[in-house]
Design a protein around this motif. Structure first.
Motif, PDB file in Angstrom:
ATOM      1  N   ASP A  18      17.174  67.173  26.878  1.00 13.82           N
ATOM      2  CA  ASP A  18      17.037  68.607  27.904  1.00 13.82           C
ATOM      3  C   ASP A  18      17.642  69.497  26.982  1.00 13.82           C
ATOM      4  O   ASP A  18      18.793  69.548  26.614  1.00 13.82           O
ATOM      5  CB  ASP A  18      18.118  68.054  29.012  1.00 13.82           C
ATOM      6  CG  ASP A  18      17.955  69.325  30.023  1.00 13.82           C
ATOM      7  OD1 ASP A  18      17.214  70.373  29.672  1.00 13.82           O
ATOM      8  OD2 ASP A  18      18.219  69.170  31.252  1.00 13.82           O
ATOM      9  N   GLU A  20      18.058  72.667  27.646  1.00 17.95           N
ATOM     10  CA  GLU A  20      18.967  73.348  28.754  1.00 17.95           C
ATOM     11  C   GLU A  20      20.600  72.868  28.485  1.00 17.95           C
ATOM     12  O   GLU A  20      21.487  73.549  28.672  1.00 17.95           O
ATOM     13  CB  GLU A  20      18.744  72.968  30.076  1.00 17.95           C
ATOM     14  CG  GLU A  20      19.622  74.107  31.222  1.00 17.95           C
ATOM     15  CD  GLU A  20      19.110  73.660  32.631  1.00 17.95           C
ATOM     16  OE1 GLU A  20      18.794  74.979  33.224  1.00 17.95           O
ATOM     17  OE2 GLU A  20      19.085  72.555  32.954  1.00 17.95           O
ATOM     18  N   LYS A 127      12.708  66.783  28.351  1.00 17.02           N
ATOM     19  CA  LYS A 127      12.621  67.383  29.883  1.00 17.02           C
ATOM     20  C   LYS A 127      12.120  68.792  29.965  1.00 17.02           C
ATOM     21  O   LYS A 127      12.618  69.620  29.516  1.00 17.02           O
ATOM     22  CB  LYS A 127      14.096  67.193  30.537  1.00 17.02           C
ATOM     23  CG  LYS A 127      14.041  67.420  32.090  1.00 17.02           C
ATOM     24  CD  LYS A 127      15.701  67.257  32.497  1.00 17.02           C
ATOM     25  CE  LYS A 127      15.661  67.566  33.944  1.00 17.02           C
ATOM     26  NZ  LYS A 127      16.674  68.456  34.293  1.00 17.02           N
ATOM     27  N   GLY A 128      11.588  69.138  31.204  1.00  8.41           N
ATOM     28  CA  GLY A 128      10.979  70.434  31.480  1.00  8.41           C
ATOM     29  C   GLY A 128      11.755  70.924  32.334  1.00  8.41           C
ATOM     30  O   GLY A 128      12.589  70.333  32.965  1.00  8.41           O
ATOM     31  N   CYS A 129      11.283  72.029  32.977  1.00  7.24           N
ATOM     32  CA  CYS A 129      11.852  72.365  34.211  1.00  7.24           C
ATOM     33  C   CYS A 129      13.416  72.850  34.102  1.00  7.24           C
ATOM     34  O   CYS A 129      14.320  71.953  34.277  1.00  7.24           O
ATOM     35  CB  CYS A 129      11.636  71.690  35.427  1.00  7.24           C
ATOM     36  SG  CYS A 129       9.860  71.637  35.711  1.00  7.24           S
ATOM     37  N   SER A 130      13.727  74.037  33.537  1.00  2.00           N
ATOM     38  CA  SER A 130      14.996  74.139  33.508  1.00  2.00           C
ATOM     39  C   SER A 130      15.620  75.419  34.327  1.00  2.00           C
ATOM     40  O   SER A 130      14.860  76.041  34.786  1.00  2.00           O
ATOM     41  CB  SER A 130      15.378  74.451  32.201  1.00  2.00           C
ATOM     42  OG  SER A 130      14.858  75.652  31.375  1.00  2.00           O
ATOM     43  N   ASN A 131      16.851  75.434  34.745  1.00  4.08           N
ATOM     44  CA  ASN A 131      17.429  76.560  35.533  1.00  4.08           C
ATOM     45  C   ASN A 131      17.847  77.684  34.436  1.00  4.08           C
ATOM     46  O   ASN A 131      18.207  78.790  35.106  1.00  4.08           O
ATOM     47  CB  ASN A 131      18.637  76.039  36.239  1.00  4.08           C
ATOM     48  CG  ASN A 131      18.302  75.251  37.190  1.00  4.08           C
ATOM     49  OD1 ASN A 131      17.158  75.344  37.969  1.00  4.08           O
ATOM     50  ND2 ASN A 131      18.755  74.143  37.174  1.00  4.08           N
ATOM     51  N   TYR A 139      10.353  74.681  22.650  1.00  9.38           N
ATOM     52  CA  TYR A 139      10.041  73.198  22.968  1.00  9.38           C
ATOM     53  C   TYR A 139       9.285  72.794  21.528  1.00  9.38           C
ATOM     54  O   TYR A 139       9.314  71.761  21.339  1.00  9.38           O
ATOM     55  CB  TYR A 139       9.116  73.452  24.045  1.00  9.38           C
ATOM     56  CG  TYR A 139       9.912  73.272  25.425  1.00  9.38           C
ATOM     57  CD1 TYR A 139      10.417  72.115  26.135  1.00  9.38           C
ATOM     58  CD2 TYR A 139      10.123  74.724  26.094  1.00  9.38           C
ATOM     59  CE1 TYR A 139      11.137  72.228  27.111  1.00  9.38           C
ATOM     60  CE2 TYR A 139      10.806  74.635  27.281  1.00  9.38           C
ATOM     61  CZ  TYR A 139      11.464  73.461  27.588  1.00  9.38           C
ATOM     62  OH  TYR A 139      12.179  73.439  28.854  1.00  9.38           O
ATOM     63  N   TYR A 155       6.558  64.846  27.238  1.00 11.41           N
ATOM     64  CA  TYR A 155       7.370  66.128  27.850  1.00 11.41           C
ATOM     65  C   TYR A 155       7.113  65.923  29.524  1.00 11.41           C
ATOM     66  O   TYR A 155       6.369  65.510  30.040  1.00 11.41           O
ATOM     67  CB  TYR A 155       6.380  67.277  27.579  1.00 11.41           C
ATOM     68  CG  TYR A 155       6.691  68.584  28.477  1.00 11.41           C
ATOM     69  CD1 TYR A 155       7.793  69.458  28.058  1.00 11.41           C
ATOM     70  CD2 TYR A 155       6.139  68.594  29.681  1.00 11.41           C
ATOM     71  CE1 TYR A 155       8.170  70.327  29.009  1.00 11.41           C
ATOM     72  CE2 TYR A 155       6.308  69.965  30.600  1.00 11.41           C
ATOM     73  CZ  TYR A 155       7.616  70.553  30.204  1.00 11.41           C
ATOM     74  OH  TYR A 155       7.907  71.944  30.954  1.00 11.41           O
ATOM     75  N   GLY A 156       8.398  66.173  30.140  1.00 10.64           N
ATOM     76  CA  GLY A 156       8.405  66.168  31.658  1.00 10.64           C
ATOM     77  C   GLY A 156       9.217  65.334  32.141  1.00 10.64           C
ATOM     78  O   GLY A 156      10.369  65.295  31.725  1.00 10.64           O
ATOM     79  N   GLU A 157       9.055  64.539  33.178  1.00 14.13           N
ATOM     80  CA  GLU A 157       9.987  63.611  33.731  1.00 14.13           C
ATOM     81  C   GLU A 157       9.380  62.128  33.328  1.00 14.13           C
ATOM     82  O   GLU A 157       8.426  61.956  33.408  1.00 14.13           O
ATOM     83  CB  GLU A 157      10.180  63.745  35.159  1.00 14.13           C
ATOM     84  CG  GLU A 157      10.501  65.246  35.529  1.00 14.13           C
ATOM     85  CD  GLU A 157      12.141  65.350  34.940  1.00 14.13           C
ATOM     86  OE1 GLU A 157      12.815  64.478  34.882  1.00 14.13           O
ATOM     87  OE2 GLU A 157      12.189  66.455  34.750  1.00 14.13           O
TER      88      GLU A 157
END
Length: 169
Positions: A18, A20, A127-131, A139, A155-157
């Motif tokens: 991750d 993030e 992991k994608g989608c970060s805050n 990436y 990439y992803g979950e």
């Protein structure tokens, strides 16, 4: 008797990465040097130098700073150097450009110094989608770094990943 549900993801050798988690803490600030230009577009050296001398750069203590010019002014290279020299020893990092370029440079340093040996011969999912604001370039950088050691990169979950790289046997 109902069949036992087995979590194959948690039992697999799949390792999650991750970006993030590597977000460098600290404020990000952008400084627009047009504030020190005559009418925002003309650099008058004596005025520019005086403006920098009277600016309280301590306000940027421990900040990550991007310096840019929001106008179409022609700014000589030495002017950027002069602003940098005033921020030296105060700001954590200074770049010329946007906040995204600043974030990219921060991640470049972090990723370059990263030990990825823990991912040796492992399938890795980035992991994608970060805050937090993880730049797109990070990436690509981590993909390059992980390709040295990982068996595969996705990439992803785990439940919906996109294959990115698989080492040839």
């Amino acid at each position: 008797m109902p069949e036992e549900i087995i979590n194959r993801v948690s039992n697999s050798k799949l390792k999650t990465f991750d970006l993030e988690d590597f977000y460098a803490p600290g404020p990000r600030t952008i400084i627009d040097i047009s504030q020190w230009l005559l009418e925002g577009i003309v650099l008058v050296e004596s005025r520019f130098r005086e403006s920098l001398k009277t600016t309280d750069f301590s306000a940027y203590n421990n900040h990550y700073v991007a310096i840019h010019c929001s106008t179409d002014a022609i700014v000589p290279q030495w002017a950027w150097m002069l602003v940098q020299s005033h921020l030296y020893g105060i700001a954590k990092k200074v770049v010329c450009g946007s906040l995204e370029q600043l974030e990219t440079e921060i991640y470049r340093e972090v990723i370059a110094g990263m030990d990825v040996s823990v991912f040796q011969d492992a399938p890795v999912i980035v992991k994608g989608c970060s805050n937090k604001p993880v730049p797109v370039a990070a990436y690509a950088m981590i993909t390059e770094k992980l390709q040295e050691v990982a068996r595969s990169i996705m990439y992803g979950e785990a439940c919906s990943s996109v294959p990115v790289f698989k080492r040839k046997k």
